[in-house]
Design an enzyme around this catalytic site. Sequence first.
Site, short mmCIF file in Angstrom:
data_model
loop_
_atom_site.label_atom_id
_atom_site.label_comp_id
_atom_site.label_asym_id
_atom_site.label_seq_id
_atom_site.Cartn_x
_atom_site.Cartn_y
_atom_site.Cartn_z
CE1 TYR A 169 -3.91 -2.24 0.48
CE2 TYR A 169 -2.50 -3.39 2.04
CZ TYR A 169 -3.64 -3.35 1.27
OH TYR A 169 -4.52 -4.41 1.28
CB THR B 233 -4.64 -8.67 -8.40
OG1 THR B 233 -3.51 -9.26 -7.75
CG2 THR B 233 -4.59 -8.92 -9.90
CG HIS B 234 -6.87 -5.80 -2.66
ND1 HIS B 234 -7.65 -6.54 -1.79
CD2 HIS B 234 -6.25 -4.87 -1.91
CE1 HIS B 234 -7.49 -6.06 -0.56
NE2 HIS B 234 -6.65 -5.05 -0.60
N PRO B 235 -5.78 -8.93 -2.78
CG PRO B 235 -4.72 -9.11 -0.71
CD PRO B 235 -4.82 -8.26 -1.92
CE LYS B 287 -8.25 -11.88 -6.12
NZ LYS B 287 -7.46 -10.77 -6.69
#
Lengths: 394, 413
Positions: A169, B233-235, B287
Amino acid sequence: MPLPLEGIRVLEVGTFVSAPYCGRLFAGYGAEVIKVEPPGGDLARAHGPFKDGEPNPETSALFLYLNTNKQSVELDLASQAGRDALLRLAADADVIIENFRPGDARALGLEYERLRAVNPRLVLVSITAYGQEGPYAEYRSNNLIAFAMGGQMFITGDPDREPVKNGGYQADYQGGLNAFSAANLALLAAERDGEGQHVDISVQHCMGPILEAGIPFYSYNGMWLGQRRGNLMSSFMGVYPCLDGQVGVHVMARNFPPFARATGHPEWLEDERFATAESRREHDDVLMAEVIAWAAGVTKKEAYALGGEHRAPITFIHTMKDLLESPQLASRGYLRRIDHPVAGEATYPGPPWWMGPDAWRDGPAPLLGEHTEAVLGEAGLSAAEVAAATGGPA
Amino acid sequence: MTAPLAGIRVVDLTMVWAGPLGTRLLGDYGAEVIKVEGPGQWDLLRGLGGIPRTEPRWYNRAAYFNHNNRNKYSAAIDLRQEAGRDLLLQLLAKSDVLVENYRANVMDNLGLSFEEVRQANPRIVYVSMPGHGKTGPEAHYVTYGTNVEQLAGLVSISGYEGGEPLKTGFSYGDPTSGIAVPAAVALGLRQRDRTGEAVHIDLAQRENLTGFVGEYLVDYSMNGEPRTPAGNTHPHMAPHGVYRSAGDDRWIAIACEDDEQFAGLCRAMQQPELADDARFATTASRKANEQELDEVIEAWTSRLGHYEAMHVLQRHGVPAGAVLTIPEVMSDPQLRSRGAWSEQVHPDAGAWEVETPPWNLPRTPGHARLPAPCFGEHNAYVFRDVLGLDEEAIARLYADGVTADEPNVQSHT
């Protein structure tokens, strides 16, 4: 010796990463930091990675890391009772850190004029994507969007692929550290004359101007490269695969002779194609091929040791395992073991800068609402008021 | 109202980016910053401005140098000469703060260690900001900004999903160290005022930046599993990525945090039925079907300009932002509205736009008062007015090469 920020009281009414990182630094250097969490807890408690991969609001690595040394108070700021309680806490605070969109912050009771009325010396620090005013002030954002709108994303990635953010982040952390610097300047000013202010941090304004030479070269010289360069920036700056990982080099003109010696290529110093910075730029592809070939034949630790021995800027890509095993970090006592009642023991980063052996604390993150009763009781709220403020039964 | 650091004098021995950005921020918020360069040891950014060396006073016209060094005075002092060292110690005796970003042992070798400076000024706040810190087995290793992010663990978790570790597109370790400097100095001044004693701050750039990946370190120490690069991407969240926009190499970033925002995206794309499609109805299903979803989104975004898509999506409550190029950052309406740029006139470089101080402190605002100094521009101010030297003593400094009004242009090629 007292901790550097001992005696400072901070309310953190923030969520996820940026405001909590700012709060973490305040808490580590000795301020009393009261973290106000909504019923159910900060969003970071719901984000992993969790210990053993099992979702649990007390074992999120993200939350555990960002909230060390804080006290947790659960407050329902959607209710009038919750906002009244916040105002009581604000009366005794030196700093409030928040990171909501301006309209949302006001709805939660974080209106500067209102806070100032109960505490004129209060420093309110607002961290937002775009700042308190302007056409995008109420636009929704998060780390990915901030990275895009701050200009750092377009220049990161491979030339033939889409732009890509860097890990974790980073936009949020930049916001948090900028806010910590700004807050401490405002605190100095407030201590001088007893007057606080509303500090306005725009993450976009923090990120946009720091694109290395990009802005000044465009603004003054009218030059803009306009493309991403991936890992292979040039022969003198880049990341190259080696036998067991990757090595990184960043060779300024004066580092070229030691670099040639460190890589076992003293003949480069006799080669007229590589005689000056300019001629090396002209033959960049030739030299880069040589550097890539060198990297392919060494291990990362060999390369790093050679860089150190010859004073050439060669490093290797440290994984988290490498950090835990780093002799440098160990020697400096940077890594801290901290025990947590639910998550157990883990290794945490230490202070961002060293100010002496007693300048930084190593306490765990709080359990959700662990300090609600103690903190609100100390602020003079009755049991019924505490229940109303926290959204519980009156 | 006076600026937060009004009345604080800073001696700045830093060069290139990390340190100069940090001390520039001190100047932005009111400190008097005196940048000290040697006649032969000048900030090498002066030579990296793309100005031909056949042009007069090219070394005062490098935009990158001028960007990092506004709100500073310049004094030329050769610290390798005993007389230069003495002069610096006299200046430090009349200052509050010293900032240096040399490799760990350089200040010690110059006879300017913390202990030596403390003898000249028992209340000095001495900030060192080397790559690795002042101590430890790697303290003497040479390192620059791209190395710092490699050492901090950031590169190992950056890059396209399933790909190799990837560097950030600029020397990320530099500015992330620079922005820490005002806080470090503020804490140092606080400590000094409370104890009455000198303070030594050791800001190891790699350690400061390791703080930006702390959750990965805690995670690894708890779980023992390395995380690999995840691209955009994000978890948990989807969609969470950048999508092609109309135009050459233009992109829009979109990140939906919940079902409501996703429904807004579907409405914006004029495909409201997608919000109820079993493949995309929940965060978990989105997702699981992320690639399919991304193709649907890109079919829509590729027809729109990136700003246009951003505005449309924001009207539907969707977090979205254009991937701005450098020219777009400079013309962005929000940054313009905030006053992020202002024109500055430099005596040798002329007029150009520079960024304003980044943090808005309305009661004690920052300023862009002075353009970056020409080399040695404030020698007279420092030697005569601050140190009280007479004309004869100053003439001797020039004669002995301890100071100069022009840099030795042969010393950096």
